[in-house]
Every structure is written in C-alpha cells, then in structure tokens.
Scaffold this active site. Structure first.
Site, mmCIF file in Angstrom:
data_model
loop_
_atom_site.group_PDB
_atom_site.id
_atom_site.type_symbol
_atom_site.label_atom_id
_atom_site.label_comp_id
_atom_site.label_asym_id
_atom_site.label_seq_id
_atom_site.Cartn_x
_atom_site.Cartn_y
_atom_site.Cartn_z
ATOM 1 C CB CYS A 76 -0.658 -0.227 1.090
ATOM 2 S SG CYS A 76 -2.323 1.436 1.484
ATOM 3 C CG HIS A 166 -2.883 -1.613 -9.835
ATOM 4 N ND1 HIS A 166 -4.253 -1.113 -8.416
ATOM 5 C CD2 HIS A 166 -1.573 -1.954 -9.033
ATOM 6 C CE1 HIS A 166 -3.485 -0.716 -7.252
ATOM 7 N NE2 HIS A 166 -2.173 -1.090 -7.508
ATOM 8 C CD GLU A 215 -7.522 0.826 -2.274
ATOM 9 O OE1 GLU A 215 -6.191 0.091 -1.292
ATOM 10 O OE2 GLU A 215 -7.259 1.782 -1.508
ATOM 11 C CB CYS A 224 -5.383 3.243 -4.483
ATOM 12 S SG CYS A 224 -4.371 1.644 -4.920
ATOM 13 N N GLY A 227 -1.873 2.395 -7.252
ATOM 14 C CA GLY A 227 -2.828 2.694 -8.321
ATOM 15 C C GLY A 227 -2.400 4.079 -8.530
#
Length: 281
Positions: A76, A166, A215, A224, A227
């Site tokens: 993350c 992703h 997500e 994100c 992302g």
C-alpha cells in the site's frame, strides 16, 4: 481486552495502525479488521495496518495490511508512508533518519523523508506480465491496452503490478462514472483469479491525471498509492505522459506525485495522524 491504535491517513487513504513489533499480529486480525473498519458502525477505515518487527537485516520495520473485508494485501503506497511517519515519531532509532527501509509482502521498500509529514517511496519496478498479476485468458503480456469485456461492455485496459495488481482504463470523464456499479465487476472478473484493483483515469494534460479507484477488499477509496503509480505507467504506455517527469495524480483525497523511469517508480505524498484511541476486543 483493550487494543490501542493510531488512525493515520495518506491522501485520505485511512487505516488503523497497530504496534505489533513485540506482540505480533493479533490472532483474530481478520474479524478485527472487518469489525473496526466498518464506517458508521465502528472506528471506520480502509483496513488495519500492522507495524511488525523487521524481517530483513537492516530494515526498520515491516508492514502487513488487512483490508476492510479482512483479506491481506501485499503493498500500500499510501499506507507505507504512514508507517514511516509512525516509526519516525515513535521509534527513537528512526527519529533521526531521513531514509527508512520497511519490509512488505512485496519486498523491501525504501522511503525518504521529504519534509514535515511528507515521504517519498521507491516502489520498485513494475510488471505488465500476466503471471505477475496474476491474470488469465489475456495472453502472457505485456498486458498494455488490451480488450476486456466487463458485464457485456468492451473496455481497453492496461494491467500493471506495482506490488499490488491493477487494471487501469483511460476514460473521458472520471467524475461521471457510477463506480459502485462497475467496480465490483472489474474486481471479481474471472480473468483475475486473485481479484484486482481497478483505476479509472482521466488525462487532464501531460503532467496531470484525475483518478478514481475501486480497491479489492475495500471498495471505492479516496486514494490508492500503488494505483496512482499504475495509472502513470498506463498513461505513459498510451503516449499521454512522458517518462522521467513528475506527474500529479489527483484523487478524491488530494494529490499524489509519481515519477516513472525504466529503473523505478517513486511515489510522493503526505502521511498524517488523525487520532489515537483504544477499543475492546
């Protein structure tokens, strides 16, 4: 039993942070993440991040992520900046360091303190190969601007792993999307056996993107980090942005800055304390 936590946010991607360096991850972390993450009914968050003892020699700590549905994530980008800020504030050994190294489920990450509550993460290299996501029925890759049918509608997608998988699609107007309707169909598409994070990206100009994200395990979130990195890689692949330039990605929680070269991808953004508290569990 009382559990102490720190709530932090990076670009409004908010998690509950637990100090697990000595105690280890709580035995019932999955139901705990589900319970405490429930907005309006509990503390509310995108999930729980456990700050654990380092696993790699020379590292300053380890991050483990448990999404709002209890599933474990690998990386993350917004959360790891908050881990770095937490260590900077709470660990005397980290307080004077400008560079921290943090273990994750997708490898060791290096973070540099750029200012007050501001960190840059070296995200490592990306992959568009199917095996690294994983993805099936789409060829081996690179999965750049590939056709994908979702609920009977054709999309043109670029699939990128930046520690997390992703699926990025460029759209004309990101604000008009009914994300709650289409997000789950992308997340659970049969081509992604471990589910997928999905970014819908509008190119504003060569150095600015707007993005909304669905997500896996959390639904639509305000931001994100991984992302945003995937979005920039996809925009470069589409000829909309250039490598080696700072690209600002505007999400609902604020702005993130991504720089993508052949060698690495960096992500820069804030990491802020929201509050501390205790809950019974």
């Amino acid at each position: 039993m009382k559990l102490s936590f720190t709530k932090m946010q990076g670009c409004a991607n908010d998690y509950l942070y637990l100090d697990c360096r000595a105690s280890g991850v709580p035995e019932k972390i999955v139901p705990l993440a589900q319970k405490l993450s429930a907005r309006h009914f509990s503390v509310g968050a995108d999930g729980i991040i456990c700050i654990c003892a380092a696993q790699t020699a020379g590292a300053d700590g380890m991050m483990r992520i448990f999404n709002a549905d209890g599933s474990e994530g690998r990386m993350c980008g917004n959360g790891i900046r908050c881990v770095a800020e937490w260590l900077h504030v709470h660990d005397p050994a980290c307080a004077e360091k400008s560079v921290l190294k943090i273990d994750t489920q997708s490898g060791l990450k290096t973070l540099t303190r750029m200012g007050e509550e501001l960190w840059q993460v070296e995200m490592g290299v990306y992959s568009a190969m199917a095996a690294d996501l994983p993805a099936v029925n789409m060829g081996e890759g690179p999965l750049v601007r590939c056709p994908l049918e979702v609920d009977g509608k054709p999309w043109n997608v670029t699939c990128i792993s930046v520690g997390n998988p992703h699926c990025v699609t460029l759209v004309d107007d990101v604000d008009s999307l009914k994300l709650e309707a289409i997000g789950p169909a992308f997340e659970r598409h049969p081509n992604f056996p471990e589910r997928i994070n999905t970014e819908f990206v509008e190119v504003v100009d060569a150095t600015h993107l707007k993005m909304r994200v669905w997500e896996r395990g959390s639904g639509e979130t305000m931001a994100c980090g991984t992302g945003a990195c995937a979005a920039v890689v996809a925009a470069v692949a589409a000829g909309q942005c250039e490598k080696g330039r700072d690209i600002t990605v505007r999400v609902r929680g604020g702005d993130l800055v991504v720089n993508y070269t052949d060698e690495k991808v960096t992500l820069t953004g804030d990491a802020r304390l929201v509050y501390t508290g205790e809950v019974e569990y």
